[in-house]
Design a protein around this motif. Structure first.
Motif, PDB file in Angstrom:
ATOM      1  N   PRO A   1      11.994 -18.530   2.745  1.00  0.00           N
ATOM      2  CA  PRO A   1      10.864 -19.459   2.908  1.00  0.00           C
ATOM      3  C   PRO A   1       9.989 -19.111   4.112  1.00  0.00           C
ATOM      4  CG  PRO A   1      12.906 -20.658   2.483  1.00  0.00           C
ATOM      5  CD  PRO A   1      13.286 -19.237   2.723  1.00  0.00           C
ATOM      6  N   ALA A   2      10.615 -18.653   5.197  1.00  0.00           N
ATOM      7  CA  ALA A   2       9.832 -18.301   6.388  1.00  0.00           C
ATOM      8  C   ALA A   2       8.931 -17.111   6.110  1.00  0.00           C
ATOM      9  CB  ALA A   2      10.773 -17.997   7.549  1.00  0.00           C
ATOM     10  N   ALA A   3       9.478 -16.106   5.388  1.00  0.00           N
ATOM     11  CA  ALA A   3       8.663 -14.933   5.056  1.00  0.00           C
ATOM     12  C   ALA A   3       7.535 -15.309   4.103  1.00  0.00           C
ATOM     13  CB  ALA A   3       9.545 -13.848   4.440  1.00  0.00           C
TER      14      ALA A   3
ATOM     15  N   HIS B   1       1.165 -13.801 -13.775  1.00  0.00           N
ATOM     16  CA  HIS B   1       2.545 -13.327 -13.659  1.00  0.00           C
ATOM     17  C   HIS B   1       3.019 -13.403 -12.207  1.00  0.00           C
ATOM     18  CE1 HIS B   1       5.994 -11.272 -15.412  1.00  0.00           C
ATOM     19  NE2 HIS B   1       6.032 -10.488 -14.339  1.00  0.00           N
ATOM     20  N   LEU B   2       2.150 -13.058 -11.265  1.00  0.00           N
ATOM     21  CA  LEU B   2       2.499 -13.180  -9.846  1.00  0.00           C
ATOM     22  C   LEU B   2       2.887 -14.612  -9.508  1.00  0.00           C
ATOM     23  CD1 LEU B   2      -0.156 -11.124  -7.803  1.00  0.00           C
ATOM     24  CD2 LEU B   2       2.296 -10.709  -7.923  1.00  0.00           C
ATOM     25  N   ILE B   3       2.083 -15.562  -9.970  1.00  0.00           N
ATOM     26  CA  ILE B   3       2.337 -16.969  -9.661  1.00  0.00           C
ATOM     27  C   ILE B   3       3.651 -17.431 -10.292  1.00  0.00           C
ATOM     28  CG2 ILE B   3       1.451 -19.308 -10.007  1.00  0.00           C
ATOM     29  CD1 ILE B   3      -1.386 -18.055  -9.857  1.00  0.00           C
ATOM     30  N   THR B   4       3.963 -16.895 -11.479  1.00  0.00           N
ATOM     31  CA  THR B   4       5.224 -17.250 -12.137  1.00  0.00           C
ATOM     32  C   THR B   4       6.425 -16.741 -11.360  1.00  0.00           C
ATOM     33  OG1 THR B   4       4.130 -17.178 -14.309  1.00  0.00           O
ATOM     34  CG2 THR B   4       6.539 -17.061 -14.282  1.00  0.00           C
ATOM     35  N   GLU B   5       6.334 -15.506 -10.842  1.00  0.00           N
ATOM     36  CA  GLU B   5       7.487 -14.860 -10.219  1.00  0.00           C
ATOM     37  C   GLU B   5       7.569 -15.094  -8.715  1.00  0.00           C
ATOM     38  OE1 GLU B   5       9.842 -13.340 -11.893  1.00  0.00           O
ATOM     39  OE2 GLU B   5       8.824 -13.642 -13.807  1.00  0.00           O
TER      40      GLU B   5
ATOM     41  N   VAL C   1       7.839 -20.162  -4.374  1.00  0.00           N
ATOM     42  CA  VAL C   1       7.037 -21.352  -4.681  1.00  0.00           C
ATOM     43  C   VAL C   1       5.925 -21.565  -3.656  1.00  0.00           C
ATOM     44  CG1 VAL C   1       8.643 -22.877  -3.449  1.00  0.00           C
ATOM     45  CG2 VAL C   1       7.176 -23.809  -5.250  1.00  0.00           C
ATOM     46  N   VAL C   2       6.164 -21.214  -2.399  1.00  0.00           N
ATOM     47  CA  VAL C   2       5.130 -21.376  -1.371  1.00  0.00           C
ATOM     48  C   VAL C   2       3.941 -20.464  -1.674  1.00  0.00           C
ATOM     49  CG1 VAL C   2       4.606 -21.054   1.080  1.00  0.00           C
ATOM     50  CG2 VAL C   2       6.778 -22.084   0.386  1.00  0.00           C
ATOM     51  N   VAL C   3       4.247 -19.207  -2.025  1.00  0.00           N
ATOM     52  CA  VAL C   3       3.178 -18.249  -2.358  1.00  0.00           C
ATOM     53  C   VAL C   3       2.509 -18.647  -3.669  1.00  0.00           C
ATOM     54  CG1 VAL C   3       2.647 -15.820  -2.774  1.00  0.00           C
ATOM     55  CG2 VAL C   3       4.439 -16.442  -1.144  1.00  0.00           C
TER      56      VAL C   3
ATOM     57  N   SER D   1       1.898 -19.660 -16.212  1.00  0.00           N
ATOM     58  CA  SER D   1       2.547 -20.203 -15.017  1.00  0.00           C
ATOM     59  C   SER D   1       2.239 -21.694 -14.856  1.00  0.00           C
ATOM     60  CB  SER D   1       2.077 -19.448 -13.773  1.00  0.00           C
ATOM     61  OG  SER D   1       0.683 -19.580 -13.604  1.00  0.00           O
ATOM     62  N   PRO D   2       3.250 -22.515 -14.584  1.00  0.00           N
ATOM     63  CA  PRO D   2       3.022 -23.960 -14.419  1.00  0.00           C
ATOM     64  C   PRO D   2       2.052 -24.295 -13.284  1.00  0.00           C
ATOM     65  CG  PRO D   2       5.357 -23.511 -14.734  1.00  0.00           C
ATOM     66  CD  PRO D   2       4.685 -22.184 -14.549  1.00  0.00           C
ATOM     67  N   ALA D   3       2.132 -23.552 -12.172  1.00  0.00           N
ATOM     68  CA  ALA D   3       1.273 -23.872 -11.026  1.00  0.00           C
ATOM     69  C   ALA D   3      -0.197 -23.623 -11.349  1.00  0.00           C
ATOM     70  CB  ALA D   3       1.691 -23.039  -9.814  1.00  0.00           C
ATOM     71  N   LEU D   4      -0.502 -22.499 -12.006  1.00  0.00           N
ATOM     72  CA  LEU D   4      -1.897 -22.213 -12.354  1.00  0.00           C
ATOM     73  C   LEU D   4      -2.376 -23.112 -13.485  1.00  0.00           C
ATOM     74  CD1 LEU D   4      -4.313 -20.525 -11.651  1.00  0.00           C
ATOM     75  CD2 LEU D   4      -3.502 -18.730 -13.202  1.00  0.00           C
ATOM     76  N   LEU D   5      -1.479 -23.485 -14.398  1.00  0.00           N
ATOM     77  CA  LEU D   5      -1.847 -24.433 -15.453  1.00  0.00           C
ATOM     78  C   LEU D   5      -2.232 -25.778 -14.847  1.00  0.00           C
ATOM     79  CD1 LEU D   5      -2.103 -25.310 -18.400  1.00  0.00           C
ATOM     80  CD2 LEU D   5       0.357 -25.788 -18.394  1.00  0.00           C
TER      81      LEU D   5
END
Length: 730
Positions: free
Chosen positions: A263-265, A337-341, A344-346, A391-395
């Motif tokens: 998480p810190a990275a 795909h980036l957002i899916t993989e 969660v912070v990124v 990806s759920p976040a982008l949706l």
């Protein structure tokens, strides 16, 4: 490598051979491969690896590794690579860095004398787009990303090494190693082997730099520079490579980087690097490179574009902007795909950045533009993006962009100036092309696993069942509310005498049903008998009935049911409060525009009618009891002034019955038009063609609704879980 050979002496001699080349050589055009530099670098690497294998105490640096770190060999090599002298030296430097980091097991990247030249080398690679060293650069970044995945703490050292150093008091090189890393203080104790030799060679290699005026002066100190070119920008630069293998490898490396588990990275990657902004900016840049106008059919033809195969299929017809469109859709798929993989912070930050930069700042002005070409192209592109989106976040960001915050039930006089209201109005645009494109957008949106879509567009207006008349108990069976017998186009037995042979009829439940529920038999027959016999043509072409739609409807309904299952919808409609005073019902702007379009089905182009009925079919598939009731139950007792899908169809049929009388040879022309639409006879222009095509669509739509009702309404009323259909039906 003989035991009698002094490894440190051999290592020093090989490094001395490299530096002496710059003192003695006068030919600046001799390629590096024709010198002994590559061989000497390989020998140095072999010595480092061999020395480490001979170490008794694990984790301690041997004399040769100490020498490499103490005497800034990597920094000097980085400077030589920057000079690209002799020609091809940069390639050798990238290879040497990569091999040292991979083959030497001792942790190196925490050391100042390692991560600082790594930073410089990254800036060197990122500064030359399309360079001849792309293969070596992407291999170098692969090594770094792999190391970061193994130890996420390295992220700060590799990404922003210069900035970290600038916060410290700049040390002298003579004491740099003793202060290299707070993380590895136990590993920073170095042996004092051969100090005289080391001091002597240190003077020699510094003299070599001074004697060669063609090398660039090393003006960059720990506090200079902005560090704008980092691992992120290097990877993004390589992602743009014309060499597909290099670009793919760079994309895989970037994917590895954003999926770091720490998480810190991940927080550091978001807050202290240009990662998310750079990825989104490249997406917007690709969008801006598209032609001002693209045919929606051409956009739909590139549906299968993937980030792993971003080039357009060669078997597809070419059109202007095809490669640019393929590049954009490929990078959008990569972002998704980036957002899916990603961590969660990124993922959340990248999704918000893409939404802000692409959706709000780039797409929205075009969707609201006065130019029809701009509206048409941007709508079709947005539909293509929704189709690819996983990806759920982008949706979540896309839904918030299109629909805004959660809606309250709309009032008839409301006219909000939101993007959603504009898009709904585009469904009834003067341009049929824009209407079709926008309807496709909403159909795609309705297939996404996000409850806000169906809730905001439809369900928020059906809450409370205000469309049902108050003041009388709910019917025990459909006969109690058979108001259609007053309609001049329906007889008392019109729903039962549909002209179907027993073999063509579906297996149905008994005619009685649970209180307040209409039996499936009655619903299916209602839709099948809606179109009068003189306006039907499917029977003449051996299409016996709605059962041809049942298989598809069953599959689509099961898919829809599994998608909405987590939303916890009720199994039955909310009970009516018979003592509650009646309030005006408004179906909402979305259903309003669909019903208005449906009411004009006999006067609209064939392609537009297909799209309107397709969206309505999608809505009818949703297993919510209020949608069941409002769209698929012909026998609900509607409140005064309300309309349902069935009541709209009834009015269309009434209009059709009057217009049939004014078309000579109507049955023959209707059959001919149907054969034309099926490609059985050549197309030719006929009088009343739009009307005739509308009748064909109307008949098929009623059959489709009957099929949907059949698979949705088991004998005991609407349920979310269907048992397998009767044998022979599917």
């Amino acid at each position: 490598r003989e035991p009698s050979i002094d490894l440190l002496q051999a290592f020093v001699e090989h490094w001395k051979g490299v530096t002496h080349y710059y003192i003695e050589s006068t030919d600046e055009n001799t390629p590096v491969k024709k010198t002994d530099i590559p061989w000497r670098l390989r020998q140095m690497l072999d010595i480092l690896v061999y020395e480490e294998r001979q170490q008794v105490a694990a984790g301690e640096a041997g004399p040769c590794l100490e020498y490499l770190l103490q005497h800034r060999i990597l920094e000097t090599l980085c400077t030589l690579g920057k000079a690209e002298y002799p020609p091809g030296m940069r390639q050798q430097v990238f290879q040497f860095f990569s091999k040292v980091l991979v083959q030497v097991q001792h942790p190196l990247l925490h050391y100042l004398s390692v991560h600082r030249p790594v930073q410089k080398l990254l800036r060197l690679g990122g500064s030359v787009p399309g360079s001849l060293t792309e293969k070596e650069e992407v291999q170098f970044t692969s090594v770094l990303c792999s190391k970061i995945q193994q130890d996420p703490e390295l992220l700060t050292y590799i990404l922003e090494g210069k900035k970290i150093i600038s916060r410290k008091k700049a040390p002298r090189e003579s004491t740099a190693l003793s202060k290299d890393s707070a993380c590895h203080t136990d590993k920073d104790h170095f042996h004092s082997s051969a100090p005289d030799k080391g001091s002597q060679l240190d003077g020699e290699h510094c003299g070599a730099q001074a004697l060669n005026s063609h090398l660039p002066a090393e003006t960059e100190g720990p506090d200079s520079g902005t560090g704008e070119s980092t691992l992120i920008t290097s990877l993004l630069g390589l992602c743009k490579s014309k060499k597909s293998r290099v670009a793919l490898k760079a994309q895989e490396n970037l994917l590895l980087l954003v999926s770091v588990a720490s998480p810190a990275a991940a927080t550091y990657l978001v807050q202290s690097s240009p990662c998310c902004m750079a990825i989104a900016e490249h997406l917007c840049q690709l969008y801006r490179s598209l032609p001002a106008f693209l045919d929606p059919a051409d956009i739909a033809a590139l549906e299968g574009i993937s980030w792993r195969l971003p080039s357009a299929p060669s078997d597809e017809a070419s059109f202007p902007g095809k490669e640019a469109l393929a590049a954009f859709l490929g990078w959008f798929d990569y972002c998704d795909h980036l957002i899916t993989e990603a961590h969660v912070v990124v993922a959340d930050t990248l999704a918000k950045t893409v939404a802000e930069k692409l959706f709000v700042e780039t797409l929205q002005p075009q969707l609201l533009h006065v130019s029809e070409q701009s509206i048409l192209t941007s709508t079709a592109l947005l539909t293509a993006m929704l189709r690819q989106l996983r990806s759920p976040a982008l949706l979540q960001e896309a839904v918030a962009f299109l629909l805004g915050p959660d809606q309250q039930p709309a009032a008839l006089e409301d006219n909000p100036r939101t993007l959603c209201s504009h898009l709904i109005r585009h469904c009834d645009h003067l341009s049929d092309e824009i209407s079709i494109a926008t309807l496709r957008l909403f159909e795609e949106l309705l297939q996404k696993p996000h409850e806000q879509v169906i809730r905001d567009l439809v369900l928020c207006n059906l809450d409370g069942r205000l469309y049902v008349a108050r003041g009388s108990p709910e019917p025990e069976s459909y006969e109690d509310t058979l108001d259609l017998e007053e309609d001049p186009y329906f007889t008392d037995d019109g729903f039962l005498d549909c002209g179907f042979s027993p073999s063509a009829k579906p297996r149905t439940a008994p005619p009685t049903s649970a209180p307040g529920k209409t039996a499936v038999t009655e619903i299916v027959n209602s839709f099948l008998c809606l179109v009068p016999e003189e306006a039907k043509t499917s029977a003449f072409l051996e299409e016996t009935g709605y059962d041809t739609y049942v298989h598809d409807a069953y599959g689509l309904f099961q898919e829809c049911s599994s998608r909405v299952a987590p939303w916890g919808w009720p199994l039955g409609p909310a009970p009516l409060d018979l003592h509650e005073p009646e309030r005006p019902f408004f179906e909402g702007p979305f259903l309003q525009v669909l019903f208005d379009r449906m009411a004009r089905i006999l006067d609209q182009p064939y392609s537009l009618n297909l799209q309107v009925t397709s969206v309505l079919s999608r809505l009818a598939l949703f297993p919510h009891p209020h949608i069941h009731e409002y769209l698929l139950d012909p026998y609900i007792n509607l409140a005064p002034g309300c309309r349902s899908l069935f009541s709209v169809l009834v009015r269309v049929i009434g209009d059709l019955m009057q217009r049939i009388q004014r078309v000579p040879q109507f049955p023959g022309k209707l059959l001919l038009v149907r054969k034309q639409l099926m490609g059985q006879v050549p197309g030719e222009q006929l009088d009343h063609q739009i009307l005739l095509q509308g009748v064909v669509v109307l008949e098929e739509f009623c059959k489709e609704l009957a099929a949907i009702a059949f698979v949705k309404f088991p004998p005991h009323g609407p349920q979310l879980n269907l048992s397998p259909p009767p044998e022979g039906q599917v």
